[in-house]
Design a protein around this motif. Structure first.
Motif, PDB file in Angstrom:
ATOM      1  N   GLY A 185       0.818  -1.205   0.000  1.00  0.00           N
ATOM      2  CA  GLY A 185       0.000   0.000   0.000  1.00  0.00           C
ATOM      3  C   GLY A 185       0.853   1.257   0.000  1.00  0.00           C
ATOM      4  N   ILE A 186       0.252   2.372   0.390  1.00  0.00           N
ATOM      5  CA  ILE A 186       0.974   3.651   0.379  1.00  0.00           C
ATOM      6  C   ILE A 186       1.575   3.900   1.755  1.00  0.00           C
ATOM      7  CG2 ILE A 186      -0.286   4.703  -1.527  1.00  0.00           C
ATOM      8  CD1 ILE A 186      -2.109   6.055   0.485  1.00  0.00           C
ATOM      9  N   GLY A 193       8.101  10.638  -1.376  1.00  0.00           N
ATOM     10  CA  GLY A 193       8.690  11.953  -1.591  1.00  0.00           C
ATOM     11  C   GLY A 193       9.091  12.156  -3.042  1.00  0.00           C
ATOM     12  N   THR A 194       9.656  11.112  -3.644  1.00  0.00           N
ATOM     13  CA  THR A 194      10.019  11.172  -5.061  1.00  0.00           C
ATOM     14  C   THR A 194       8.784  11.406  -5.924  1.00  0.00           C
ATOM     15  OG1 THR A 194      11.904   9.687  -4.716  1.00  0.00           O
ATOM     16  CG2 THR A 194      11.042   9.870  -6.970  1.00  0.00           C
ATOM     17  N   ILE A 195       7.707  10.727  -5.609  1.00  0.00           N
ATOM     18  CA  ILE A 195       6.460  10.872  -6.371  1.00  0.00           C
ATOM     19  C   ILE A 195       5.923  12.297  -6.259  1.00  0.00           C
ATOM     20  CG2 ILE A 195       4.050  10.135  -6.504  1.00  0.00           C
ATOM     21  CD1 ILE A 195       5.039   7.351  -5.503  1.00  0.00           C
ATOM     22  N   ARG A 196       5.957  12.836  -5.043  1.00  0.00           N
ATOM     23  CA  ARG A 196       5.410  14.184  -4.830  1.00  0.00           C
ATOM     24  C   ARG A 196       6.239  15.257  -5.533  1.00  0.00           C
ATOM     25  NH1 ARG A 196       4.800  12.055   0.432  1.00  0.00           N
ATOM     26  NH2 ARG A 196       6.636  13.203   1.183  1.00  0.00           N
ATOM     27  N   ASP A 205      -1.414  12.684 -11.838  1.00  0.00           N
ATOM     28  CA  ASP A 205      -2.069  12.351 -10.567  1.00  0.00           C
ATOM     29  C   ASP A 205      -1.325  12.919  -9.357  1.00  0.00           C
ATOM     30  OD1 ASP A 205      -3.924  10.927 -11.983  1.00  0.00           O
ATOM     31  OD2 ASP A 205      -3.093   8.961 -11.539  1.00  0.00           O
ATOM     32  N   ILE A 206      -0.439  13.870  -9.571  1.00  0.00           N
ATOM     33  CA  ILE A 206       0.409  14.336  -8.478  1.00  0.00           C
ATOM     34  C   ILE A 206      -0.405  14.934  -7.332  1.00  0.00           C
ATOM     35  CG2 ILE A 206       0.814  16.619  -9.514  1.00  0.00           C
ATOM     36  CD1 ILE A 206       3.703  16.386  -8.349  1.00  0.00           C
ATOM     37  N   ASP A 207      -1.507  15.620  -7.612  1.00  0.00           N
ATOM     38  CA  ASP A 207      -2.308  16.223  -6.540  1.00  0.00           C
ATOM     39  C   ASP A 207      -2.853  15.168  -5.583  1.00  0.00           C
ATOM     40  OD1 ASP A 207      -1.843  18.753  -7.459  1.00  0.00           O
ATOM     41  OD2 ASP A 207      -3.745  18.925  -8.549  1.00  0.00           O
ATOM     42  N   GLN A 208      -3.241  14.023  -6.137  1.00  0.00           N
ATOM     43  CA  GLN A 208      -3.746  12.948  -5.284  1.00  0.00           C
ATOM     44  C   GLN A 208      -2.660  12.468  -4.325  1.00  0.00           C
ATOM     45  OE1 GLN A 208      -4.798   9.359  -7.372  1.00  0.00           O
ATOM     46  NE2 GLN A 208      -5.838   8.468  -5.610  1.00  0.00           N
ATOM     47  N   PHE A 212      -2.262  12.537  -0.088  1.00  0.00           N
ATOM     48  CA  PHE A 212      -1.987  11.410   0.798  1.00  0.00           C
ATOM     49  C   PHE A 212      -1.144  11.864   1.989  1.00  0.00           C
ATOM     50  CE2 PHE A 212      -2.178   8.241  -2.986  1.00  0.00           C
ATOM     51  CZ  PHE A 212      -3.557   8.185  -2.869  1.00  0.00           C
ATOM     52  N   LYS A 213      -0.186  12.749   1.724  1.00  0.00           N
ATOM     53  CA  LYS A 213       0.692  13.241   2.791  1.00  0.00           C
ATOM     54  C   LYS A 213      -0.036  14.212   3.711  1.00  0.00           C
ATOM     55  CE  LYS A 213       4.753  13.891   4.780  1.00  0.00           C
ATOM     56  NZ  LYS A 213       5.440  12.815   5.553  1.00  0.00           N
TER      57      LYS A 213
END
Length: 249
Positions: A185-186, A193-196, A205-208, A212-213
């Protein structure tokens, strides 16, 4: 006596899995590109040995695993747990904009490395009375396409199929080995952090993932590690199954 081989131990889930196993008295062999304070912490606790290796250099994998198999055989454990945890979400980019060298690097680490590790272990330990329990860490990205994650989606989908086929093979020979996949899962790790920090054009999908954070959706990796360790130590695993942490917590 039981032993474990864990990849990607220097941070995140790999460290937490190794730590949980060490605290239960399991002898852990850890693989990662480098050592750091977390690795030193494991060494200090005992029941842990470390081998620095860059698993994107796939030509180094077979000789290393063969040497490690000799050490395992000498220790004569009843069971060897193997957790193929090392992985990377990069490159995050659209097809046609990707760097081919980064595609190769990700495929080597996410897919080729665990396949080579698993194949070499099964080959080298074939004549030994050691039960193998192999866990391939996967992702929900294996089951749904995500814009900009062409490489990560593809490698994780391939890991799931590798696991399912290997499970069928083990069931066919009625052996004692178990091969499963695990979707954690997440989690609140460096990968998130890399994804964000990805480019918005490359990853729509970066806003999603930012949310999450901010909304506290990310689980701590020590909690995920405990769920996985409890699963492999205490449950009757089903060969080829892709387990999800959401089923365990």
């Amino acid at each position: 006596m039981e032993m474990a081989l864990v990849t990607g131990v220097s941070k995140g889930l790999g460290y937490e899995i190794s730590n949980a196993l060490v605290e239960r008295g399991t002898e852990v062999i850890g693989l990662s590109r480098s050592t750091n304070e977390k690795v030193q912490d494991l060494i200090t606790k005992g029941h842990y040995s470390h081998f620095p290796v860059d698993l994107t250099h796939v030509e180094e994998i077979e000789p290393l695993i063969r040497r490690l198999c000799q050490q395992v055989v000498a220790r004569k454990p009843q069971r060897l747990y193997v957790v193929n945890n090392a992985g990377m979400v990069e490159p995050i980019e659209r097809l046609g904009f990707l760097d081919n060298s980064l595609i190769r690097r990700a495929i080597h680490l996410n897919l080729l490395a665990p396949m080579l590790i698993n194949n070499t272990l099964l080959k080298e330990l074939r004549a030994e009375a050691i039960e193998l329990v192999i866990v391939n860490v996967t992702s929900g990205a294996a089951e749904r396409p995500i814009y900009g994650w062409n490489v990560y989606n593809a490698t994780k989908a391939a890991i799931n199929m590798h696991t399912e086929v290997a499970g069928i093979e083990q069931e066919n020979v009625k052996g004692s080995h178990k091969i499963v996949a695990f979707n954690p899962g997440i989690m609140d790790t460096d990968m998130q952090g890399t994804i964000r920090n990805a480019d918005e054009e490359a990853f729509t999908d970066i806003d999603q993932f930012l949310s999450f954070k901010t909304n506290g959706s990310l689980r701590q990796p020590d909690r995920i590690a405990k769920a996985l360790v409890d699963l492999i130590l205490n449950e009757n695993l089903i060969n080829g199954k892709v387990y999800s942490v959401n089923e365990l917590l």
